[in-house]
Scaffold this active site. Structure first.
Site, PDB file in Angstrom:
ATOM      1  N   ASP A 299     -19.308  -9.261 -22.215  1.00  0.00           N
ATOM      2  CA  ASP A 299     -20.037  -8.019 -22.035  1.00  0.00           C
ATOM      3  C   ASP A 299     -20.323  -7.851 -20.536  1.00  0.00           C
ATOM      4  O   ASP A 299     -20.097  -8.752 -19.736  1.00  0.00           O
ATOM      5  CB  ASP A 299     -21.321  -7.985 -22.893  1.00  0.00           C
ATOM      6  CG  ASP A 299     -21.737  -6.542 -23.190  1.00  0.00           C
ATOM      7  OD1 ASP A 299     -21.232  -5.624 -22.510  1.00  0.00           O
ATOM      8  OD2 ASP A 299     -22.568  -6.310 -24.090  1.00  0.00           O
TER       9      ASP A 299
HETATM   10  C1  BGC Z   1     -22.771  -2.942 -23.652  1.00  0.00           C
HETATM   11  C2  BGC Z   1     -21.450  -2.948 -24.359  1.00  0.00           C
HETATM   12  C3  BGC Z   1     -20.541  -1.933 -23.726  1.00  0.00           C
HETATM   13  C4  BGC Z   1     -20.385  -2.288 -22.264  1.00  0.00           C
HETATM   14  C5  BGC Z   1     -19.419  -1.394 -21.536  1.00  0.00           C
HETATM   15  C6  BGC Z   1     -22.633  -3.054 -22.145  1.00  0.00           C
HETATM   16  O1  BGC Z   1     -23.823  -2.819 -21.493  1.00  0.00           O
HETATM   17  O2  BGC Z   1     -23.579  -3.973 -24.158  1.00  0.00           O
HETATM   18  O3  BGC Z   1     -21.626  -2.707 -25.725  1.00  0.00           O
HETATM   19  O4  BGC Z   1     -19.324  -1.879 -24.382  1.00  0.00           O
HETATM   20  O5  BGC Z   1     -21.647  -2.192 -21.645  1.00  0.00           O
HETATM   21  O6  BGC Z   1     -19.894  -0.142 -21.359  1.00  0.00           O
END
Ligand code: BGC
Length: 762
Positions: A299
């Protein structure tokens, strides 16, 4: 042990590959389209790559504009461009639109030595530019076909804009309405969540990943993220084996079995080990026991955040732990691109681990057909034609109607008559054309949702007056900032009171702004924010004929409204077609059939409150009438609205429950459902079991089957369910799936409090 074994196997495979290594040349080494299997193509390409190029494939950068996480400090555009040109970037996220995607793809394909195309990721969570309801709302439909279709049209629109990989579905189960990201999942139940995970994966990926209309899906967040302590986003997670295996893991396994191509790990630590550095989760279970052959993306910043967690001492060690644990791609941490080569050279990380990660990433790129045509998602004509097209709008409207849940309808206040009524429409959210778009709407434009006011205006034979009552949010509501909420200005109250006094019925639209749920939007108080509760009570004092339409991204605690307001409609954040869907339900042009995918508490202090809880040793008030039982002294144990609950404009009766054993390990359950009302309607027939005694105690009820049934008035239908060991077994604390002989109760009905009961013995 497993871990070591995997690493050794990888090492051998890649030693063999290394022997085949050819001298690297230049553009000639680009992949040609051959007949060889994808695995051969992957090995061939891998053998031509330098260590830095391999690590580049594991590096994912955010585009140069939008961010969906904290802004990088060391990631300036110049550096990203430089890395792109060198072939040190394997993927980008938040690059959207054919023009921009083509621009970065062109650099990757035409300027780098090997010309490996980028995989372009984006959070297509509930649509791309045309938005469907938030995922929690879609889950309320319990309509797997519609949910699949919703993912399918989202993929169609996103792929027309250059995207080929969505970071969805989020399959995190959560029992905590304080957690803002409940809006992004399928709610509290693992069985429903697993079915929906499959529908979404199938919708996004279709039957053919290489089709230009589908995108690779991503099951996230692996794992436990929905159990953040106290519902505070990013908080630590501490859960035991039974909850992990029986509640948290199954939707991920279901997504995997449906062929999901990627997983995303999670921000949280799980029992003391950050998920990103968790070898048990990623190597042992996911890639080992479950044999997942896709790749795991971290993530946003989750690799380098292992330092803040107090797990790795610096970014270099974080990179080492992450790759060893099985995180294949680094989203924005710059940890792999900066540290991995050094770690390999210093003998800290075996290159076979890099090779394994890169092979996984390349395989997905091959499967998407990116090597055959890196620009297959970059067709301006298609982009123009597809985005916002009729088919997508219609699917979003259909999904929105199916997501609405009728919570209360005293004296048949709903549906509204179509003429002769004086209606006051009250609430800032009623005219809001942005909030219904929900929280994940990076490609949508503000002011593009159909508001409820606009929806109501399509029924011109009633006399409609709109009054805001009070501002809800001041200024521009943005994805990246806190909202500025009105807590003082009541200057609009008199106009709303006047409108309510002069009307037959009041429609009040209250709830949460879309940016009050979603990532980093945890709430400690889940009542109606701003001045809305006060406005509701003020209007009620002058006109009790209120229909409350809720717009929200999580269950709300609204006991006062439930006690006083005669009609309540749960309308979530329903996306672009929101106002049309809601008014069609209010006017009875669509008979609601949604059922709650998450329990609504009476009081935030009851959280976590969920239907499939354990009985405890002291479940009920003792005969001695003393205090020593599992309860609150200041609030009932009961929810405001239970899981699975929702009304219709018609009514249904259940009868004739039969349970028949069809083998040692399976039973057939049947029930008659009759439409006892005056209009045609749909009911979600739900089946729950209770395994009465087991070596690991079982919940008092567990959903194990459901079916959507549509009936004409007076029509009766017999519904059948077959329960096999898959439904009747469970995971013990060693993580083994077992079926214990014993007594079971089975309940069938229209919500989790179903009391039509049968029983059987295995
Ligand atoms: C989130 C993810 C997301 C990623 C990309 C993160 O802050 O937890 O679910 O896909 O950002 O945008």
């Amino acid at each position: 042990m497993n871990n070591l074994k995997n690493i050794c196997i990888c090492a051998l495979v890649f030693l063999a590959l290394a022997c085949k290594k050819q001298a690297n040349s230049d553009l000639d080494t680009r992949m040609e389209n051959t007949d060889a299997s994808i695995d051969n193509k992957v090995s061939d390409l891998l053998s031509k790559m330098t260590l830095e190029e391999k690590i580049g494939q594991m590096n994912q950068y955010n585009g140069f504009w939008d961010v969906t996480g904290p802004t990088p400090t060391n990631g300036d555009a110049a550096k990203k461009y430089e890395h792109l040109r060198k072939g040190y970037v394997g993927s980008m996220l938040n690059v959207k639109g054919v023009k921009d995607v083509r621009a970065v793809q062109k650099i990757a394909v035409e300027e780098t030595r090997l010309g490996i195309p980028l995989i372009i990721g984006f959070d297509v969570i509930h649509g791309y530019k045309t938005l469907s309801p938030i995922p929690l709302a879609e889950a309320a439909s319990w309509d797997l076909k519609a949910i699949k279709k919703s993912a399918e049209v989202a993929a169609k629109e996103a792929s027309a804009a250059g995207i080929n990989w969505t970071f969805a579905p989020m399959v995190d189960i959560s029992r905590d309405a304080r957690w803002g990201r409940v809006m992004e999942g399928a709610g509290e139940d693992t069985y429903l969540g697993s079915k929906i995970a499959v529908a979404r994966v199938e919708g996004f990926q279709g039957n053919d990943l290489a089709s230009p209309f589908t995108v690779a899906a991503c099951a996230k967040h692996w794992a436990g993220y929905g159990f953040a302590e106290a519902g505070r986003d990013y908080n630590a997670v501490d859960v035991g084996s039974s909850t992990l295996n029986n509640i948290i893991f199954p939707p991920f396994k279901a997504a995997l079995d449906a062929g999901v191509k990627t997983f995303m790990n999670s921000f949280n630590e799980l029992n003391g080990i950050p998920a990103t550095g968790n070898a048990y989760l990623q190597r042992e279970l996911l890639k080992g026991k479950w044999e997942f052959d896709g790749f795991v993306v971290s993530d946003w910043w989750s690799i380098k955040e292992m330092v803040k967690h107090g797990f790795a001492k610096d970014k270099r060690q974080a990179a080492e732990y992450a790759i060893k644990a099985g995180s294949d791609m680094d989203m924005e941490s710059y940890a792999y691109v900066e540290e991995l080569a050094g770690l390999v050279r210093d003998g800290k990380v075996d290159e076979s681990l890099i090779d394994d990660a890169v092979s996984r990433i390349l395989r997905v790129k091959f499967e998407l057909g990116l090597f055959d045509d890196p620009y297959k998602y970059c067709d301006e004509a298609r982009e123009k034609q597809v985005i916002g097209c009729k088919e997508i709008q219609e699917a979003c409207l259909d999904m929105a109607k199916k997501s609405i849940v009728l919570l209360k309808n005293e004296n048949q206040l709903l549906p509204l008559k179509k003429e002769g009524l004086k209606i006051a429409l009250i609430g800032a959210l009623a005219s809001d054309k942005t909030s219904p778009l929900g929280s994940w709407r990076l490609a949508a434009e503000d002011n593009t949702a159909v508001s409820i006011l606009e929806g109501m205006q399509q029924y011109p034979n009633n006399d409609l007056t709109y009054a805001k009552g009070a501002d809800f949010v001041y200024g521009e509501a943005k994805f990246t900032s806190e909202l500025n909420i009105n807590t003082k200005d009541r200057s609009g109250f008199p106009e709303a009171i006047e409108a309510a006094k002069n009307s037959d019925v009041v429609v009040m639209v209250l709830g949460e702004h879309a940016f009050q749920s979603g990532e980093a939007r945890s709430r400690a108080d889940i009542g109606l924010p701003s001045l809305q509760q006060e406005l509701l009570e003020t209007i009620y004092a002058v006109n009790k004929n209120i229909i409350l339409v809720l717009n929200n991204g999580r269950p709300l605690a609204i006991p006062w409204a439930d006690e006083h307001i005669p009609a309540i409609v749960e309308a979530w954040h329903l996306g672009t077609q929101s106002g049309n869907a809601i008014t069609q339900v209010l006017y009875g042009d669509y008979n609601p059939s949604g059922k709650l995918p998450m329990t609504f508490p009476r009081n935030v202090g009851q959280i976590p409150i969920y239907y499939n809880h354990k009985n405890t040793g002291r479940p009920t008030l003792p005969a001695s009438n003393d205090v020593f039982w599992s309860h609150y002294i200041d609030e009932s144990n009961a929810p405001l609205y239970p899981f699975g609950y929702g009304l219709s404009y018609t009514s249904f009766a259940y009868s004739n429950l039969k349970v028949e054993k069809i083998s040692d390990n399976s039973v057939k359950v049947s029930v008659d459902l009759k439409n006892t009302g005056k209009v045609k309607g749909k009911e979600v027939v739900q089946l729950y079991i209770h395994d009465l005694f087991a070596r690991v105690t079982r919940p008092i009820k567990e959903l194990k089957g459901f079916e959507m049934v549509e009936l004409e008035p007076n029509q009766t239908k017999t519904i059948e369910f077959v329960l096999t060991e898959l439904e009747l077994g469970f995971f013990n604390n060693e993580g083994e799936f077992i079926l214990e002989p014993g007594e079971f109760n089975v309940f069938v009905g229209g919500n989790s409090q179903a009391d039509l009961k049968g029983s059987f013995q295995l």
